[in-house]
Scaffold this motif. Structure first.
Motif, PDB file in Angstrom:
ATOM      1  N   VAL A   1      -0.367   9.418   1.151  1.00 10.77           N
ATOM      2  CA  VAL A   1      -0.919   8.168   1.684  1.00 10.77           C
ATOM      3  C   VAL A   1       0.028   7.513   2.677  1.00 10.77           C
ATOM      4  CG1 VAL A   1      -0.038   6.688  -0.176  1.00 10.77           C
ATOM      5  CG2 VAL A   1      -2.133   6.046   1.043  1.00 10.77           C
ATOM      6  N   ASP A   2       1.320   7.765   2.522  1.00  7.66           N
ATOM      7  CA  ASP A   2       2.288   7.143   3.423  1.00  7.66           C
ATOM      8  C   ASP A   2       2.114   7.611   4.869  1.00  7.66           C
ATOM      9  OD1 ASP A   2       3.112   9.661   2.457  1.00  7.66           O
ATOM     10  OD2 ASP A   2       5.190   9.278   3.051  1.00  7.66           O
ATOM     11  N   GLN A   3       1.641   8.859   5.058  1.00 13.29           N
ATOM     12  CA  GLN A   3       1.502   9.413   6.402  1.00 13.29           C
ATOM     13  C   GLN A   3       0.064   9.476   6.906  1.00 13.29           C
ATOM     14  OE1 GLN A   3       4.104  10.080   8.412  1.00 13.29           O
ATOM     15  NE2 GLN A   3       5.298   9.184   6.738  1.00 13.29           N
ATOM     16  N   HIS A   4      -0.898   9.480   6.011  1.00 14.62           N
ATOM     17  CA  HIS A   4      -2.302   9.619   6.407  1.00 14.62           C
ATOM     18  C   HIS A   4      -3.121   8.352   6.201  1.00 14.62           C
ATOM     19  CE1 HIS A   4      -1.833  14.183   5.373  1.00 14.62           C
ATOM     20  NE2 HIS A   4      -1.287  13.868   6.529  1.00 14.62           N
TER      21      HIS A   4
ATOM     22  N   ALA B   1      -5.569   6.371  -1.626  1.00 13.47           N
ATOM     23  CA  ALA B   1      -6.030   5.045  -1.229  1.00 13.47           C
ATOM     24  C   ALA B   1      -4.887   4.048  -1.139  1.00 13.47           C
ATOM     25  CB  ALA B   1      -7.082   4.528  -2.209  1.00 13.47           C
ATOM     26  N   ASN B   2      -4.003   4.088  -2.125  1.00  9.33           N
ATOM     27  CA  ASN B   2      -2.992   3.054  -2.257  1.00  9.33           C
ATOM     28  C   ASN B   2      -1.912   3.577  -3.209  1.00  9.33           C
ATOM     29  OD1 ASN B   2      -1.630   0.725  -3.519  1.00  9.33           O
ATOM     30  ND2 ASN B   2      -3.105  -0.520  -2.387  1.00  9.33           N
TER      31      ASN B   2
ATOM     32  N   THR C   1       0.792  -1.236   0.000  1.00 10.00           N
ATOM     33  CA  THR C   1       0.000   0.000   0.000  1.00 10.00           C
ATOM     34  C   THR C   1       0.819   1.278   0.000  1.00 10.00           C
ATOM     35  OG1 THR C   1      -0.108   0.238   2.414  1.00 10.00           O
ATOM     36  CG2 THR C   1      -1.731  -1.220   1.376  1.00 10.00           C
ATOM     37  N   GLY C   2       2.046   1.235   0.484  1.00 11.18           N
ATOM     38  CA  GLY C   2       2.834   2.450   0.637  1.00 11.18           C
ATOM     39  C   GLY C   2       2.556   3.192   1.930  1.00 11.18           C
ATOM     40  N   ILE C   3       1.633   2.685   2.733  1.00 12.38           N
ATOM     41  CA  ILE C   3       1.249   3.346   3.987  1.00 12.38           C
ATOM     42  C   ILE C   3       2.285   3.045   5.075  1.00 12.38           C
ATOM     43  CG2 ILE C   3      -0.493   3.440   5.829  1.00 12.38           C
ATOM     44  CD1 ILE C   3      -2.559   2.593   3.650  1.00 12.38           C
ATOM     45  N   ARG C   4       2.675   4.092   5.813  1.00 13.91           N
ATOM     46  CA  ARG C   4       3.610   3.923   6.921  1.00 13.91           C
ATOM     47  C   ARG C   4       3.010   4.335   8.269  1.00 13.91           C
ATOM     48  NH1 ARG C   4       8.630   2.730   5.052  1.00 13.91           N
ATOM     49  NH2 ARG C   4       8.953   3.044   2.814  1.00 13.91           N
TER      50      ARG C   4
END
Length: 319
Positions: free
Chosen positions: A271-274, A248-249, A39-42
């Motif tokens: 997206v990585d931070q939120h 989203a992704n 996802t790239g989300i952190r």
């Protein structure tokens, strides 16, 4: 001259609690590596009990009004996009109105899930252009953490809470919202939905999603609507300074950019931070890029989103 809705200011608000992937892995069967790769989300922000959709929306609205230099009492219209209102009724927009100290204005919610902000922006643009209001607040605000199934590791890691707001001001000239395009296709309800509601189960329900199928539809629909809105504004992809997409992704953002032939450095990514903040994600990303200096006055922007329903849409804006 053409009367247009010009973005006079932006603002955002995030819950106090920031949760990293590593912290989330302490309560969910997942890992930082698994989430980032897919996802790239952190990290994401999760609302505390005293933080609601309306309180976050009001905080974002205050920040936008401050940037615009406009008093809350000058606002004649509030359109709030959310799928997680404070109450079934009345609208969270009226709660925000009261929090801002506005005695009387048009105020209502719009519900189109992740595309909600684009729907709200289009509605507000039409009402400003036709003279219903000279100043409007368009807000996207969500507390998706309230409707997540924390036992479903494939979905609960994807979402966060927050709010973003824009102040629109009626002006004559070439700046402002140039074109909007909106779509919906209700045949895909079972791919992304909440399994509850007042008239069915009598409960709020939890979010359910078939991610692989949603991904496939998202890339096709978003690239198509971006081309459509640029055509409506008489523009080409090469004219665009920034794309502000629904967050989203990271893979959807990359695939959509490639399909349109847009360089990745033109895509605003938060997206990585939120994580995915649904209707809040586009205004949150917009405000972030304005405040860090990426988006400047005169830039040509395209905003886009797709969400459950399915709904999807885009707007071309000269900032």
């Amino acid at each position: 001259m053409t009367r247009r809705a010009v973005i006079a200011g932006s603002g955002s608000a995030l819950p106090r609690q920031r949760v990293t992937n590593a912290e989330l892995a302490e309560r969910v069967d997942t890992s930082d590596e698994w989430i980032v790769e897919r996802t790239g989300i952190r990290a994401r922000h999760l609302a505390a009990p005293d933080e609601t959709t309306a309180t976050l929306a009001a905080d974002a609205a205050r920040a936008a009004l401050d940037m615009a230099g406009i008093a809350a009492t000058d606002i004649g219209l509030i359109v709030l996009a959310t799928a997680t209102p404070d109450q079934t009724f009345p609208s969270s927009a009226t709660k925000v109105q009261a929090m801002l100290g506005i005695d009387d204005c048009v105020a209502f919610d719009v519900h189109a899930v992740c595309t909600g902000f684009l729907y709200a922006l289009s509605v507000a643009d039409s009402m400003v252009r036709t003279g219903v209001a000279d100043h409007a607040l368009v807000i996207g605000a969500e507390t998706f953490s309230r409707i997540l199934d924390w036992e479903d590791r494939t979905t609960c890691v994807l979402f966060g809470d927050g709010a973003g707001a824009l102040v629109l001001k009626a002006e004559e000239g070439t700046r402002g919202i140039l074109a909007t395009r909106l779509h919906a296709d209700g045949r895909h309800n079972d791919l992304l939905y909440v399994d509850g509601g007042p008239s069915t189960t009598g409960t709020v329900g939890k979010l359910r999603m078939k991610g692989r199928e949603v991904f496939r539809h998202a890339v096709v629909n978003l690239s198509a609507v971006l081309g459509e809105v640029l055509g409506a504004a008489g523009l080409e992809p090469a004219d665009v300074d920034w794309v502000v997409p629904h967050q989203a992704n990271a893979r959807i953002l990359d695939a959509t950019a490639k399909k349109l032939g847009l360089p990745p450095e033109k895509i605003v990514v938060t997206v990585d931070q939120h994580a995915n903040t649904s209707a809040a994600s586009v205004p949150l990303a917009f405000d972030t890029a304005v405040r860090d200096g990426r988006i400047k006055r005169g830039d040509l922007l395209v905003l886009e989103a797709m969400g459950g329903g399915f709904t999807w849409g885009a707007a071309a804006v000269r900032y």
